[in-house]
Design a protein around this motif. Structure first.
Motif, PDB file in Angstrom:
ATOM      1  N   PRO A 126      49.682  60.712  47.188  1.00  0.00           N
ATOM      2  CA  PRO A 126      49.498  60.502  48.649  1.00  0.00           C
ATOM      3  C   PRO A 126      48.035  60.292  49.035  1.00  0.00           C
ATOM      4  O   PRO A 126      47.725  59.406  49.857  1.00  0.00           O
ATOM      5  N   PHE A 127      47.108  61.061  48.439  1.00  0.00           N
ATOM      6  CA  PHE A 127      45.693  60.876  48.764  1.00  0.00           C
ATOM      7  C   PHE A 127      45.177  59.534  48.264  1.00  0.00           C
ATOM      8  O   PHE A 127      44.376  58.880  48.937  1.00  0.00           O
ATOM      9  N   SER A 128      45.625  59.119  47.077  1.00  0.00           N
ATOM     10  CA  SER A 128      45.181  57.808  46.579  1.00  0.00           C
ATOM     11  C   SER A 128      45.699  56.690  47.462  1.00  0.00           C
ATOM     12  O   SER A 128      45.017  55.669  47.645  1.00  0.00           O
ATOM     13  N   LEU A 129      46.883  56.865  48.025  1.00  0.00           N
ATOM     14  CA  LEU A 129      47.411  55.850  48.941  1.00  0.00           C
ATOM     15  C   LEU A 129      46.610  55.805  50.227  1.00  0.00           C
ATOM     16  O   LEU A 129      46.351  54.725  50.788  1.00  0.00           O
ATOM     17  N   ILE A 130      46.156  56.989  50.713  1.00  0.00           N
ATOM     18  CA  ILE A 130      45.348  57.023  51.932  1.00  0.00           C
ATOM     19  C   ILE A 130      43.981  56.387  51.697  1.00  0.00           C
ATOM     20  O   ILE A 130      43.455  55.663  52.556  1.00  0.00           O
ATOM     21  N   LEU A 131      43.399  56.663  50.517  1.00  0.00           N
ATOM     22  CA  LEU A 131      42.056  56.156  50.215  1.00  0.00           C
ATOM     23  C   LEU A 131      42.053  54.752  49.626  1.00  0.00           C
ATOM     24  O   LEU A 131      40.998  54.250  49.243  1.00  0.00           O
ATOM     25  N   LEU A 132      43.196  54.108  49.552  1.00  0.00           N
ATOM     26  CA  LEU A 132      43.264  52.779  48.951  1.00  0.00           C
ATOM     27  C   LEU A 132      42.395  51.754  49.686  1.00  0.00           C
ATOM     28  O   LEU A 132      41.675  50.975  49.042  1.00  0.00           O
ATOM     29  N   PRO A 133      42.385  51.701  51.030  1.00  0.00           N
ATOM     30  CA  PRO A 133      41.494  50.719  51.698  1.00  0.00           C
ATOM     31  C   PRO A 133      40.020  50.951  51.386  1.00  0.00           C
ATOM     32  O   PRO A 133      39.268  49.978  51.173  1.00  0.00           O
ATOM     33  N   PHE A 134      39.604  52.226  51.324  1.00  0.00           N
ATOM     34  CA  PHE A 134      38.202  52.492  51.012  1.00  0.00           C
ATOM     35  C   PHE A 134      37.868  52.067  49.577  1.00  0.00           C
ATOM     36  O   PHE A 134      36.780  51.552  49.303  1.00  0.00           O
ATOM     37  N   ASN A 135      38.818  52.303  48.652  1.00  0.00           N
ATOM     38  CA  ASN A 135      38.586  51.895  47.255  1.00  0.00           C
ATOM     39  C   ASN A 135      38.471  50.385  47.131  1.00  0.00           C
ATOM     40  O   ASN A 135      37.623  49.859  46.392  1.00  0.00           O
ATOM     41  N   LEU A 136      39.321  49.666  47.846  1.00  0.00           N
ATOM     42  CA  LEU A 136      39.256  48.207  47.805  1.00  0.00           C
ATOM     43  C   LEU A 136      37.934  47.713  48.384  1.00  0.00           C
ATOM     44  O   LEU A 136      37.305  46.779  47.845  1.00  0.00           O
ATOM     45  N   THR A 137      37.489  48.328  49.473  1.00  0.00           N
ATOM     46  CA  THR A 137      36.206  47.932  50.069  1.00  0.00           C
ATOM     47  C   THR A 137      35.057  48.192  49.112  1.00  0.00           C
ATOM     48  O   THR A 137      34.144  47.369  48.957  1.00  0.00           O
ATOM     49  N   TYR A 138      35.120  49.344  48.401  1.00  0.00           N
ATOM     50  CA  TYR A 138      34.065  49.683  47.435  1.00  0.00           C
ATOM     51  C   TYR A 138      34.041  48.677  46.286  1.00  0.00           C
ATOM     52  O   TYR A 138      32.969  48.246  45.846  1.00  0.00           O
ATOM     53  N   VAL A 139      35.215  48.312  45.810  1.00  0.00           N
ATOM     54  CA  VAL A 139      35.276  47.342  44.710  1.00  0.00           C
ATOM     55  C   VAL A 139      34.720  45.992  45.144  1.00  0.00           C
ATOM     56  O   VAL A 139      33.975  45.331  44.391  1.00  0.00           O
ATOM     57  N   VAL A 140      35.038  45.583  46.373  1.00  0.00           N
ATOM     58  CA  VAL A 140      34.549  44.284  46.844  1.00  0.00           C
ATOM     59  C   VAL A 140      33.029  44.289  46.957  1.00  0.00           C
ATOM     60  O   VAL A 140      32.345  43.359  46.498  1.00  0.00           O
ATOM     61  N   PHE A 141      32.465  45.352  47.549  1.00  0.00           N
ATOM     62  CA  PHE A 141      31.005  45.426  47.666  1.00  0.00           C
ATOM     63  C   PHE A 141      30.345  45.535  46.300  1.00  0.00           C
ATOM     64  O   PHE A 141      29.259  44.982  46.062  1.00  0.00           O
ATOM     65  N   GLN A 142      30.984  46.228  45.371  1.00  0.00           N
ATOM     66  CA  GLN A 142      30.423  46.337  44.024  1.00  0.00           C
ATOM     67  C   GLN A 142      30.377  44.973  43.338  1.00  0.00           C
ATOM     68  O   GLN A 142      29.399  44.629  42.661  1.00  0.00           O
ATOM     69  N   ARG A 143      31.431  44.172  43.501  1.00  0.00           N
ATOM     70  CA  ARG A 143      31.433  42.839  42.917  1.00  0.00           C
ATOM     71  C   ARG A 143      30.365  41.949  43.569  1.00  0.00           C
ATOM     72  O   ARG A 143      29.674  41.180  42.879  1.00  0.00           O
ATOM     73  N   ILE A 144      30.221  42.087  44.870  1.00  0.00           N
ATOM     74  CA  ILE A 144      29.209  41.267  45.554  1.00  0.00           C
ATOM     75  C   ILE A 144      27.809  41.642  45.085  1.00  0.00           C
ATOM     76  O   ILE A 144      26.977  40.774  44.759  1.00  0.00           O
ATOM     77  N   LEU A 145      27.539  42.965  45.030  1.00  0.00           N
ATOM     78  CA  LEU A 145      26.212  43.396  44.596  1.00  0.00           C
ATOM     79  C   LEU A 145      25.978  43.060  43.120  1.00  0.00           C
ATOM     80  O   LEU A 145      24.859  42.733  42.714  1.00  0.00           O
ATOM     81  N   GLY A 146      27.038  43.132  42.300  1.00  0.00           N
ATOM     82  CA  GLY A 146      26.891  42.746  40.906  1.00  0.00           C
ATOM     83  C   GLY A 146      26.561  41.280  40.750  1.00  0.00           C
ATOM     84  O   GLY A 146      25.732  40.896  39.918  1.00  0.00           O
ATOM     85  N   THR A 147      27.190  40.449  41.578  1.00  0.00           N
ATOM     86  CA  THR A 147      26.889  39.010  41.525  1.00  0.00           C
ATOM     87  C   THR A 147      25.456  38.744  41.990  1.00  0.00           C
ATOM     88  O   THR A 147      24.735  37.921  41.394  1.00  0.00           O
ATOM     89  N   ALA A 148      25.027  39.452  43.026  1.00  0.00           N
ATOM     90  CA  ALA A 148      23.649  39.274  43.493  1.00  0.00           C
ATOM     91  C   ALA A 148      22.650  39.734  42.440  1.00  0.00           C
ATOM     92  O   ALA A 148      21.605  39.099  42.217  1.00  0.00           O
TER      93      ALA A 148
END
Length: 529
Positions: A126-148
């Protein structure tokens, strides 16, 4: 080799497993391993840690107090384990650290990386389901910063310098996939070779984890050179190209006379990060020479030489040579002691092997002697049985001949007009003439020939029997001769057609006794009779 005065079969399955795990890692004799495992409540991990930390010979204050004072009431199992761990690790280390500071040496601990699965606990669903949007946002920013960071390589270095400074301790890269120590070492060497354009084997890295290199250096009395790199530092690339890949340093590391075992890693990996924490490395690149120090304790591994930051190849070689020279005398002494122990152990094993071979040879000789005696006894027994059987046959034959001679009808008188007159030439050349009744069977003629000598003795009054002989039970006599008429030749077999003498031979006849086999044996039997 079983421990003296201790029965290994009395151990439980868990205790035997702990003993096997401990001896496979430490390569220690059972006589020394059993007391330490008993002190550590058969916890193999605690015993291994104490062995490599040099605590194996340290007196346990709690155990010593328990030996002197009456035992207190038993605490709960979990509390007992915690008290044992604290008393066996923290208290002895303080005295050991004071001893090492007095010798100017610092402890080099043995590090076993904790598996990633044990470091983090899975989050409930249940907690992982609640935090899923934050995890997706973190992954997206991590990919962007990695590309930069890939497009602009100076940004990560600039940010790291801005936040932590050039001499600050780097952080572990949690994005790198955690692997086993061997796989981590293989990944480090592959990335090192790809980044600096060298072939495999150019730098003699140990192809295993830190704990493996630590154990090999301790077992073989080698010098363990730990090299920790940090890609976040600007001096990392220049140190590798100008110092680590310098021909004189590579030749020094590969020289077997120096007994150097090189282990290296990047602090981005979990194992190297834990090693850097244990060795108190706060500036990179970091080099540390570790060796066995018998002056501290019989199992101690200490830091001999350390180097933090960039350094020239010649300067690093001089520091390593100075550290090696400072410990070479003690290590040479330990090597000689081990060689003497190995020689004595080999001599003892050879003596035991020779003794076992001698015992095996004696057992083989005893077995062969026993087999020979049994075979000889068997031959003698069979020979006795044959002699007894032969003697029994001779006695039975003699009894049958006496009985048959007594049962032959007497020769008919002159009043019997149809009597058959037979002339016999015996094998010894003697001629016998006798009359038989006209109804006498052919077998009676054979019996007369067989018992001729006995009937002569009877006729001459030499009969030695006191009573009438009895027919042997179960005995069937075979005649060893045949009766033959010379002209024309005709054989009169006793067992083929039967019939009377008159029917087979006629009113009179001249017959020859021919032996058909076993003549010598029959003669011997007759002689014995």
């Amino acid at each position: 080799m079983a421990a003296s005065g201790f029965d290994l079969t009395s151990l439980t399955e868990d205790q035997q497993l702990a003993l096997q795990q401990y001896t496979s890692v430490t390569d220690q004799e059972l006589d020394a391993a059993l007391p330490l495992l008993q002190t550590c409540q058969w916890n193999a991990q605690i015993a291994i840690t104490r062995f490599f930390d040099g605590d194996a010979d340290t007196v346990d204050p709690a155990a010593e107090a328990a030996r002197v004072a009456p035992p207190p009431p038993p605490p709960p199992a979990q509390a007992g384990r915690r008290a044992e761990t604290l008393m066996d690790t923290i208290a002895p280390r303080s005295s050991r650290d004071r001893s090492r500071r007095g010798n100017g040496l610092e402890e080099a601990p043995r590090i076993v990386p904790t598996p990633e699965s044990q470091m983090t606990q899975p989050m409930p669903f249940p907690f992982s389901l609640i935090l899923l949007p934050f995890n997706l946002t973190y992954v997206v920013f991590q990919r962007i910063l990695g590309t930069a960071g890939y497009l602009f390589p100076f940004l990560p270095r600039l940010l790291s310098r801005f936040w932590s400074g050039s001499g600050a301790r780097p952080t572990r890269d949690t994005g790198r996939r955690p692997l086993s120590p061997n796989d981590t070492a293989a990944r480090f060497m592959r990335e090192f070779e790809e980044e600096y354009g060298v072939t495999h084997g150019t730098v003699p890295f140990h192809e295993g984890g830190y704990a493996s290199a630590f154990d090999i250096a301790k077992r073989d009395l080698k010098y363990l050179l730990v090299l920790l790199l940090s890609p976040e530092h600007d001096d990392n690339a220049s140190f590798v190209r100008e110092t680590l890949l310098a021909p004189e340093l590579l030749a020094f590391l590969k020289d077997p006379k120096n007994n150097i075992l090189l282990w290296s890693g990047t602090v981005q990996d979990a194992e190297a990060f834990q090693v850097s924490t244990a060795l108190s490395a706060n500036k990179f690149p970091y080099a540390c020479l570790i060796a066995h120090t018998p002056s501290v304790s019989s199992t101690a591994m200490s830091k001999i030489v350390t180097s933090a930051g960039p350094i020239a190849a010649q300067d690093l070689i001089q520091k390593l040579q100075a550290g090696i020279q400072s410990q070479s005398a003690e290590l040479d002494r330990i090597r000689r002691q081990r060689q003497e122990q190995q020689a004595s152990r080999s001599l003892r094993q050879e003596q035991e092997s020779a003794y076992e071979r001698s015992l095996a040879a004696d057992r083989e000789k005893a077995r062969r002697r026993k087999e020979e005696e049994a075979e000889k006894e068997k031959v003698e027994r069979e020979e006795r049985q044959r002699e007894e059987s032969k003697a029994q046959r001779v006695r039975t034959l003699a009894q049958w001949r006496r009985w048959r001679a007594a049962s032959i009808h007497p020769e008919p008188g002159t009043d019997v007009k149809d009597a058959v007159r037979i002339s016999l030439r015996l094998p010894n050349g003697e001629r016998a003439v006798r009359k038989f009744r006209p109804d006498a069977e052919l077998e009676e003629l054979y019996a007369f020939v067989e018992c001729y000598d006995i009937m002569n003795d009877v006729n001459e009054g030499n009969d030695m029997t006191e009573k009438a002989p009895q027919e042997p039970e179960g005995y069937e006599h075979d005649y060893g001769f045949r009766l033959v008429s010379p002209m024309p030749r005709e054989v009169y077999e006793v067992n083929s057609k039967g019939g009377t003498i008159r029917e087979r031979v006629g009113k009179s006849g001249n017959l020859i006794v021919e032996m058909v086999g076993g003549e010598e044996e029959d003669e011997e039997e007759e002689d014995e009779v």
